[in-house]
Design an enzyme around this catalytic site. Sequence first.
Site, PDB file in Angstrom:
ATOM      1  N   ARG A   1       0.990  -1.189  -0.062  1.00 53.00           N
ATOM      2  CA  ARG A   1      -0.176  -0.048   0.110  1.00 53.00           C
ATOM      3  C   ARG A   1       0.877   1.125   0.055  1.00 53.00           C
ATOM      4  O   ARG A   1       0.666   2.221  -0.749  1.00 53.00           O
ATOM      5  CB  ARG A   1      -1.106  -0.025   1.380  1.00 53.00           C
ATOM      6  CG  ARG A   1      -1.950   1.210   1.302  1.00 53.00           C
ATOM      7  CD  ARG A   1      -2.986   1.082   2.230  1.00 53.00           C
ATOM      8  NE  ARG A   1      -2.626   1.216   3.551  1.00 53.00           N
ATOM      9  CZ  ARG A   1      -3.029   1.163   4.834  1.00 53.00           C
ATOM     10  NH1 ARG A   1      -4.276   0.949   4.733  1.00 53.00           N
ATOM     11  NH2 ARG A   1      -2.642   1.181   5.850  1.00 53.00           N
TER      12      ARG A   1
ATOM     13  N   LYS B   1      -2.416   7.067   1.198  1.00 57.29           N
ATOM     14  CA  LYS B   1      -2.260   7.494   2.728  1.00 57.29           C
ATOM     15  C   LYS B   1      -1.285   8.405   2.823  1.00 57.29           C
ATOM     16  O   LYS B   1      -0.123   8.296   3.053  1.00 57.29           O
ATOM     17  CB  LYS B   1      -1.873   6.127   3.504  1.00 57.29           C
ATOM     18  CG  LYS B   1      -2.200   6.180   4.833  1.00 57.29           C
ATOM     19  CD  LYS B   1      -2.235   4.915   5.425  1.00 57.29           C
ATOM     20  CE  LYS B   1      -2.248   4.767   7.034  1.00 57.29           C
ATOM     21  NZ  LYS B   1      -3.190   5.521   7.674  1.00 57.29           N
TER      22      LYS B   1
ATOM     23  N   GLU C   1     -16.176   6.297   5.248  1.00 57.97           N
ATOM     24  CA  GLU C   1     -15.281   5.405   6.280  1.00 57.97           C
ATOM     25  C   GLU C   1     -15.335   6.510   7.557  1.00 57.97           C
ATOM     26  O   GLU C   1     -15.978   7.673   7.617  1.00 57.97           O
ATOM     27  CB  GLU C   1     -14.007   5.278   5.609  1.00 57.97           C
ATOM     28  CG  GLU C   1     -13.332   6.621   5.336  1.00 57.97           C
ATOM     29  CD  GLU C   1     -11.707   6.292   5.164  1.00 57.97           C
ATOM     30  OE1 GLU C   1     -11.319   5.269   5.603  1.00 57.97           O
ATOM     31  OE2 GLU C   1     -11.252   7.269   4.518  1.00 57.97           O
TER      32      GLU C   1
HETATM   33  N1  PXG Z   1      -9.432   5.061   7.071  1.00 64.85           N
HETATM   34  C1  PXG Z   1      -8.447   5.769   7.378  1.00 64.85           C
HETATM   35  C2  PXG Z   1      -8.737   7.256   6.623  1.00 64.85           C
HETATM   36  C3  PXG Z   1      -7.346   5.612   8.115  1.00 64.85           C
HETATM   37  O1  PXG Z   1      -6.458   6.710   8.417  1.00 64.85           O
HETATM   38  C4  PXG Z   1      -8.033   3.337   8.344  1.00 64.85           C
HETATM   39  C5  PXG Z   1      -9.272   3.717   7.319  1.00 64.85           C
HETATM   40  C6  PXG Z   1      -7.852   1.937   8.637  1.00 64.85           C
HETATM   41  O2  PXG Z   1      -6.730   1.234   7.829  1.00 64.85           O
HETATM   42  P1  PXG Z   1      -5.768   0.058   8.522  1.00 64.85           P
HETATM   43  O3  PXG Z   1      -4.994  -0.127   7.200  1.00 64.85           O
HETATM   44  O4  PXG Z   1      -5.124   0.603   9.447  1.00 64.85           O
HETATM   45  O5  PXG Z   1      -6.696  -0.979   8.962  1.00 64.85           O
HETATM   46  C7  PXG Z   1      -6.998   4.575   8.669  1.00 64.85           C
HETATM   47  C8  PXG Z   1      -5.838   3.918   9.446  1.00 64.85           C
HETATM   48  C9  PXG Z   1      -4.456   5.890  14.605  1.00 64.85           C
HETATM   49  C10 PXG Z   1      -4.196   6.230  13.363  1.00 64.85           C
HETATM   50  O6  PXG Z   1      -3.675   6.262  15.449  1.00 64.85           O
HETATM   51  C11 PXG Z   1      -4.861   5.539  12.063  1.00 64.85           C
HETATM   52  C12 PXG Z   1      -4.511   5.838  10.705  1.00 64.85           C
HETATM   53  C13 PXG Z   1      -3.720   6.616  10.522  1.00 64.85           C
HETATM   54  C14 PXG Z   1      -3.051   7.460  11.481  1.00 64.85           C
HETATM   55  C15 PXG Z   1      -3.309   7.314  12.877  1.00 64.85           C
HETATM   56  O7  PXG Z   1      -5.620   5.576  14.936  1.00 64.85           O
HETATM   57  N2  PXG Z   1      -5.120   5.035   9.804  1.00 64.85           N
END
Ligand code: PXG
Length: 285
Positions: free
Chosen positions: A52, A151, A184
Amino acid sequence: MGLKIWLGQGLVDEKDAVISVFDRSLLYGDGVFEGIRVYSGKVFELKAHLDRLYESASVIRLPIGMTQEQMSQAIETTVKANAIQDGYIRLIVTRGIGDLGLDPFVCKNGKVIVIADNVKLYPEEFYEAGMKVISASTIRNHPMALPPQIKSLNYLNNILAKIEAVEAGHGEAIMYNHLGYVAEATGDNIFIVKGGTVQTPPIQAGSLDGITRRVVIRLAKEDGMCVVEKNLTRFDLYTADEMFLTGTAAEVIGVVEMDGRVIGNGKPGPITKRLRSLFFQAAHS
Ligand code: PXG
């Protein structure tokens, strides 16, 4: 004693892990990142996170300057140097130092930063009671503007929605897309359960292709559940039997109230609990 941070080519002490005021990540949010968990000393879903990251970087024309193999090594080295058994990795690639203009091509290679630290978890009561959320009035980035699948280091879209959540006294906000469909949460993907079917918006509705989301879909299917990816409306969320969020930090967490409406019976539902438990097993296997 501070942490050991991977910065560029190798490890440095935390106090020396500094970047320039001319770095484009600071000037423009020009870069990409990943958040990854370490469970029982093992980096969880590393390949998926790296794929990713490299895809995000390629879309913004950012050469990382390291192969995925070298990146894995850098991550392993950083995790070991900080003796992390159960923790959190923040992997950042900034485009680096250019001049003060917008043109990204004055930078040849990105700069890689790896932080491996202990993780701050939500208290267990949070999972038992479930969380309350609101609908954000801030919509998710239009896919023809900044595609939500990247991301990127520019999280202002999500931060605006997070402000709404926090000001409402809640931990998360649900974001809709420009068409009014559910996208989301600000840092998590969303699922509902309706009539025994697990439902989640397709990535094209404007969400990050979450790694936790992918794992949960796989585990649900392996467990014999029916999983459907389809556009969801606010109506669908309000009338769901269960709702839960997935993400690297939160893992699987039930949602029991949205916009003041009770979801299901006001407690995390049986399918939410089952998937949380299956996820725990997968993470610690
Ligand atoms: N959507 C967004 C916009 C995200 O930033 C997810 C979904 C979940 O993706 P993953 O790959 O983690 O299952 C994210 C996750 C935190 C944190 O500390 C989480 C994210 C980014 C920064 C901080 O909760 N991304």
